[in-house]
Structure formats: structure tokens, C-alpha cells
Design an enzyme around this catalytic site. Structure first.
Site, PDB file in Angstrom:
ATOM      1  N   LYS A   1       0.727  15.397 -19.056  1.00 37.25           N
ATOM      2  CA  LYS A   1      -0.232  14.338 -18.933  1.00 37.25           C
ATOM      3  C   LYS A   1      -1.156  14.005 -19.920  1.00 37.25           C
ATOM      4  O   LYS A   1      -1.746  15.148 -20.521  1.00 37.25           O
ATOM      5  CB  LYS A   1      -0.796  14.732 -17.513  1.00 37.25           C
ATOM      6  CG  LYS A   1      -1.928  13.641 -16.896  1.00 37.25           C
ATOM      7  CD  LYS A   1      -2.196  13.820 -15.523  1.00 37.25           C
ATOM      8  CE  LYS A   1      -2.927  12.533 -14.778  1.00 37.25           C
ATOM      9  NZ  LYS A   1      -3.598  12.812 -13.481  1.00 37.25           N
TER      10      LYS A   1
ATOM     11  N   GLU B   1      -3.640  13.849   3.906  1.00 36.48           N
ATOM     12  CA  GLU B   1      -4.945  13.597   4.636  1.00 36.48           C
ATOM     13  C   GLU B   1      -4.745  13.790   6.208  1.00 36.48           C
ATOM     14  O   GLU B   1      -5.678  14.167   6.832  1.00 36.48           O
ATOM     15  CB  GLU B   1      -5.276  11.967   4.695  1.00 36.48           C
ATOM     16  CG  GLU B   1      -5.873  11.823   3.178  1.00 36.48           C
ATOM     17  CD  GLU B   1      -4.858  11.354   2.198  1.00 36.48           C
ATOM     18  OE1 GLU B   1      -5.116  11.333   1.009  1.00 36.48           O
ATOM     19  OE2 GLU B   1      -3.562  11.643   2.425  1.00 36.48           O
TER      20      GLU B   1
ATOM     21  N   ARG C   1      -4.812   6.615   6.450  1.00 37.85           N
ATOM     22  CA  ARG C   1      -3.629   7.517   6.722  1.00 37.85           C
ATOM     23  C   ARG C   1      -3.602   8.371   7.721  1.00 37.85           C
ATOM     24  O   ARG C   1      -2.594   8.993   8.098  1.00 37.85           O
ATOM     25  CB  ARG C   1      -3.123   7.956   5.548  1.00 37.85           C
ATOM     26  CG  ARG C   1      -3.038   6.950   4.262  1.00 37.85           C
ATOM     27  CD  ARG C   1      -2.136   7.427   3.139  1.00 37.85           C
ATOM     28  NE  ARG C   1      -2.720   8.281   2.380  1.00 37.85           N
ATOM     29  CZ  ARG C   1      -2.043   8.663   1.300  1.00 37.85           C
ATOM     30  NH1 ARG C   1      -1.074   8.056   0.891  1.00 37.85           N
ATOM     31  NH2 ARG C   1      -2.637   9.456   0.372  1.00 37.85           N
TER      32      ARG C   1
END
Length: 642
Positions: A283, A366, A394
Site C-alpha cells: 500500500k 459491524e 449494516r
């Protein structure tokens, strides 16, 4: 500056390039990304890491005939550049400009809209199934990464994929990061695969595998170059999970070696059934600032690319949450903090430094996070789940079923409420007041500024039932009555946060009780959360120009419960009421006031001001608020019409 990139206007231009050109193009793309994103802001580190993977995908597959489905859409910038949108990058994430996420309405190459994570495998499996029903012929590829594979939905989709045995490819972009460092057993599992030397022995089996394909000897020679990269037979102790699912594992592959990437994709095209290609990337690749601190370069504002991102002198609202919670935990050993892979975004990275033993990152999960919090509460702890408004959506079932039905004392710190700006409709927190409002047992609070938010969090320790405190994105901000000329001779009602005052709104200004001349219009402004500031600015502008209107300004503080007695007192003698909320107009605070007025048969004109019932696109928050007539200037105009 961009000798090769200037000639890339479609995926067909990539197919014409040789390996040397593709490697040079990778460098140009990284330079383009750094310089352009430094001007607009956006997701930088994740896109720097996916360059070679994206080029290889477009070299091997034929978009849009073949379907590339991006998970965690902030790794799709290179794809956008290749598919004819590089000239629009100066408008990236700007008002009415290029989206920062895949958008079906933007390009035929964007197969599926993506903003939230862990959706790509499910979408790809649906598309592959439809393809087979219709007897069509094309490849389906899901590109998942940045921690999204840790999401429960991705695991559910993998399980279903193995059962259905559909012919599709999953590219797992493994950079060991989501926004922050990945957590969880699945992340550890992938790390073990990489370290397993036995899983790296491909050579003994290469001929056997090649004979199983239609490629034959012509391909065998190329594939042998992948001896150190492809795992075809790996130790059961490490990869029994993939084996059990019925998904063929290939990898780990160096995602920055474009030649290997192209070879392995060509190989995977000729293997029937579901394939999981494990790609290792870095990354922030190619930009030293981002490689050194990928978390800081995940999402950036404008910056000088020569010097890198400088730490802001302003404190974010989220960081104030982390500091407040940490301070509380110093003296309250029952306090625990939970995040769903967003420690930096929610400010809990600050809490973790001081209370690591009472801090939990559950990954992009979540639903699990909410029920996990409920379990902590059941066992006598005081859990605080810090989560973005758009992500709490969610876990709605768990919120109702596992927390509110049994009245467990979980506190939800609902970050990024209201319009969040450049991330657009997938990230706006415009529904939380509406989706929390009908749930029994939960108290919902919305502070008007950062000081009140901190007070509410401190006060939350006394509430032994479900509680949500919602607040916006941005830098800390404070209400100062001296900023408004009409307030200079008035006192804001002192209303401490106590159990006795739950549900009671605060009177910020009452220009009616002092007496008004005949014919003066009496207006009540009922504002909730951070809409108090623009409401006061609008009133200030009106009163400077018009002395035929008297106002009451109310800081609601609570969505629920509502102290009906106090509200009825406030509404006595009022000609018109405006409710103002940064939430969709239906089902939120205004709807509750509308019900209160109707149920008490009050003859008062009411106008609910909120976000209209449509999805709001991306752009600077100020531009968006002006577009939907909720900036202070537009509020002034709307109120003056009366």
C-alpha cells in the site's frame, strides 16, 4: 511527462503494449496519481498499490465484456484512468465531478457501484449465475482487498461460491491493511500461507496441472517461470479452509511483478470453477511518504506532493471522542471501546494507546461488532461502539434484536452523521435519525457542538440502556453566542445533562417572551445536532434586515425521547414552526414534531427542513448543503418566504 499514459484512452491501448512499456506506464500512473490527488484529495495509498494488478487485468481481460467488479471502490482510480476518464481527474470527488468510487452511471466499465466493503464476491457470483442461465460467455472477476475479505459478507459469499462452483475469479489484493492495520484470524491465516515453505512447492506438480488445461505445452514453458509464486498444492494445515469451501487457491503472487500477474491471469482463465488468486502488494507503492505511513495516506486532502501530508493543527471531532472516552476509562474500569476496522477514523486509536486491554477491533464486521458489544454489556461492562452512521446501517437487525429488545447498555458513538462531502452517497450519514427513531428502548442524542458532544459522552455513563450519540465529520467546532448580534443581550438556557432532563430541549434564544409588537410573526426554529449553527446564522441575517419577525431557537439535543410537556410550552402562541435536521426529511426529528403537533390538535403551520428524499452525490459539504437549500444563506431565504 506522461509519454505512454497520454496514449491510453481505453483498455485496448493496454493490450497493444509490451512488457517494457507496461512497466514504464506503471511509473507514469503513480506519478499521475500522486500529483493529481495532491490537488483534489482522495484515496491515494490503496491506488498506488494496485497499479500493476489493474494493468494486468486489462491486458488479459476484455472490459466491459468481461466483468471487473471492484470491492472497496477506493482502489479503482487506475481502472478509471485506463477506461477513458483520466482527463476528468482534476474533478475527482469534486462537486459534479468524477466519483471516487465505481459508478455504473459514469462508465460502462464500472459494472457495480461500490462504496461499502465486502460486496464484490456476492455481486460477481450473481452476475456469473445470470451469465450461465442465459448461456453467455464472459469472465467475471471480483477484486477484493484492503481488509474487505475479513467482512462477514465476503465469507458468506465464498461459502456460497464453493457450493455453486461457478466459473469466476477472485483477486485478493493483500496489503495487510484496510484503512488501519488488518486484524482477525483470517488476516493471520493469510500471513501463515505466505510463510509456509511447503506451500511454495509448485514445480513438482506443474506438468500435471498443465495437462489438465486446454493450454498445453505452449503455455507450460511460461507457467514454469511462476514456480516460486504459484501455490497449487499447499499444506492442509494452512489452507484447509479454502479446500473445504471448494475454491481453488493460487498464490501468493507478487502483485507488482506485472509479467507474473499476466501469466497467472492467463492461467486462471483456462481453469474451470472458482479461483482465489492471492496477490501481495504494498500500500502506497512508489511514493515514499505513503509507503512509510500508508494509514495516513489512505484518504488525504490537498497537499504538497513534494513534502507529503502535513499533520493538521486542527483537532478532528473524532479525535475528541477518543480523548474523551480515554479520560472516562481512566476512572471507570467497566468502559470498553469497539471499532469495526476504523480506529483512526473514529478516534479510537487514541483510546487504544492508553487502554489496549479494553479496546477491540472486530474487523470489517459491524453486525458482529454490535452483538459482541451486547455480550460485553450482558457480562457487566460498559461498551462504546464507535461507528460511522453509514456503516451502522449494516447492523440494523443486531441493533434491534441483540441490544434494544433486551435493553442492553450499549452506547453507539455514531460518527459521520449528516452529509460527509466528497465520498458521496455511499458514505453520507443521512438516515440515522430515521432508522433509530422507531426502535423502542434506545435514547438518541445529537449535540450542537463539540463541547456538548463531550458532555453527552461523559453523561452516557449514567444511562443504563441503549444509547446513540450522533455527530458530524470534520474539525472541532463550538457555539459562541457572541458571534450573533441578536444574542448579545440574551442568555442561553442552562440545562445540565441529567437523568431528570432526558428528552428536554434547550432554549437557545427567546425573542418572543420579551413582548412583540402587533402583527409580528412568531416563528420557532427547532434545530437538532449540528444544524443549530447554520440556523442561528440564518436568524442573525434575517433580524438584521427585518424587525417584523420574532424567533424562538431551540436546541433539541434529543431525538428520542421527546419531553412533550416542554415542547407544548415552547409552541404556545407560535405562528409557524421550522424543524431543521441534517437527516432525510422522512421519519426523523421533524416527523416526530409533526406527530406531536397532530396528536395534540395544535393549529400550527409546520415545515420540515432536511435532506430531500434522494441520494445526494459527492462534493464539498458546503456546496452540497447549498444545493439542497440547507446552507445558512438558503435557510434564510426559506424562512423569509413566510
Amino acid at each position: 511527462m506522461y509519454k505512454l499514459l497520454e496514449g491510453v484512452n481505453s483498455p485496448q491501448d493496454i493490450k497493444k503494449m509490451n512488457m517494457k512499456q507496461l512497466k514504464e506506464l506503471s511509473k507514469e500512473i503513480r506519478k499521475f496519481l500522486v500529483r493529481n490527488i495532491s490537488e483534489t484529495g482522495g484515496h491515494l495509498a490503496s491506488n498506488l498499490g494496485i497499479v500493476e494488478v489493474t494493468l494486468a487485468l486489462h491486458k488479459v481481460f476484455d472490459s466491459p465484456v468481461d466483468k471487473l467488479i471492484w470491492d472497496v471502490g477506493h482502489q479503482s482510480y487506475v481502472h478509471k484512468m485506463i477506461t477513458g476518464r483520466k482527463e476528468e481527474f482534476p474533478t475527482l470527488r469534486q462537486y459534479k465531478g468524477l466519483s471516487g468510487f465505481p459508478k455504473e452511471s459514469e462508465s460502462e466499465h464500472d459494472i457495480f457501484d461500490t462504496g461499502h466493503s465486502s460486496t464484490s464476491i456476492s455481486a460477481a457470483l450473481g452476475i456469473a449465475s445470470a451469465r450461465d442461465i442465459k448461456k453467455e460467455d464472459y469472465d467475471v472477476i471480483a477484486i477484493i482487498g484492503d481488509g474487505a475479505i475479513t467482512g462477514g459478507m465476503a465469507i458468506e459469499a465464498l461459502n456460497n461460491l464453493g457450493y455453486m462452483e461457478k466459473d469466476m475469479i477472485i483477486i485478493f489484493n493483500d496489503n495487510e491493511m484496510s484503512i488501519d492495520k488488518n486484524t482477525g484470524a483470517f488476516s493471520s491465516y493469510m500471513s501463515k500461507i505466505i510463510k509456509n515453505s511447503e506451500a511454495m512447492s509448485f514445480k513438482d506438480n506443474i506438468d500435471k496441472i498443465m495437462n489438465m488445461t486446454s493450454v498445453g505445452e505452449a503455455f507450460s514453458k511460461r507457467a514454469n517461470r511462476l514456480t516460486d509464486s504459484i501455490i497449487s498444492s499447499i499444506s492442509p494445515s494452512e489452507c484447509s479452509f479454502m479446500d473445504a469451501l471448494g475454491v481453488k487457491y493460487i498464490g501468493p503472487i507478487d502483485g507488482h511483478n506485472i509479467e507474473e500477474m499476466i501469466d497467472i491471469l492467463e492461467y486462471a482463465k483456462h481453469i474451470k470453477g472458482p479461483k482465489f488468486i492471492h496477490v501481495k502488494t504494498v500500500k502506497g507503492k512508489g511514493y515514499r511518504f505513503a509507503e512509510d505511513r500508508p494509514d495516513a495516506y489512505h484518504g488525504v486532502g490537498k497537499f504538497d506532493y513534494r513534502e507529503g501530508v502535513k499533520k493538521s493543527e486542527k483537532r478532528s471531532i473524532s479525535s475528541m471522542v477518543g480523548m474523551t472516552l480515554s479520560d472516562m476509562a481512566d476512572s471507570n474500569e467497566k468502559i470498553v471501546a469497539i471499532t469495526a476496522a476504523m480506529p483512526s477514523g473514529t478516534g479510537l486509536n487514541i483510546y487504544e494507546k492508553f487502554h489496549p486491554d479494553r479496546y477491540f477491533d472486530v474487523g470489517i464486521a459491524e453486525q458482529h461488532g454490535v452483538t459482541f458489544s451486547a455480550g460485553l454489556a450482558k457480562a457487566g461492562m460498559k461498551p462504546y461502539f464507535a461507528v460511522y452512521s453509514t456503516f451502522l446501517q449494516r447492523a440494523y437487525d443486531q441493533l434491534i434484536h441483540d441490544v434494544c429488545i433486551t435493553n442492553k447498555a450499549v452506547t453507539f458513538l455514531v460518527d459521520r452523521a449528516g452529509l460527509v462531502g466528497n465520498d458521496g452517497e455511499t458514505h453520507h450519514g443521512e438516515f440515522d435519525l430515521s432508522y433509530l427513531n422507531p426502535i423502542p428502548n434506545i435514547t438518541v442524542m445529537a449535540p450542537s457542538d463539540t463541547r456538548e458532544m463531550m458532555d453527552m459522552i461523559y453523561f452516557s455513563q449514567k444511562i443504563l440502556s441503549p444509547l446513540a450519540i450522533r455527530y458530524p465529520r470534520g474539525s472541532e467546532y463550538y457555539l459562541d453566542k457572541d458571534d450573533y448580534s441578536f444574542m448579545k443581550c440574551s442568555k442561553i438556557e442552562k440545562l445540565p445533562l441529567t437523568m431528570e432532563n432526558i428528552g428536554r430541549p434547550q432554549i437557545i434564544y427567546d425573542g418572543i417572551k420579551e413582548g412583540t409588537k402587533e402583527g409580528t410573526k412568531k416563528i420557532a426554529i427547532l434545530s437538532i445536532g449540528n444544524m443549530l449553527l447554520p440556523s442561528m446564522e440564518a436568524v442573525d441575517m434575517i433580524l438584521k434586515e427585518n424587525d417584523n419577525i420574532s424567533f424562538k431557537i431551540i436546541n433539541a439535543r434529543y431525538l428520542k425521547p421527546l419531553d412533550e410537556k416542554v415542547y407544548l410550552e415552547i409552541l404556545q402562541g407560535i405562528d409557524k414552526v421550522y424543524t431543521i435536521e441534517d437527516n432525510v426529511v422522512t421519519g426523523g426529528y421533524g416527523s416526530s414534531i409533526e406527530h406531536l403537533i397532530a396528536s395534540n390538535d395544535l393549529k400550527i403551520d409546520l415545515e420540515i427542513i432536511g435532506i430531500p428524499e434522494r441520494f445526494i452525490a459527492h462534493g464539498n459539504t458546503e456546496d452540497l448543503m447549498d444545493e439542497i437549500a440547507m446552507s445558512s444563506e438558503k435557510l434564510k431565504e426559506r424562512i423569509e418566504v413566510f
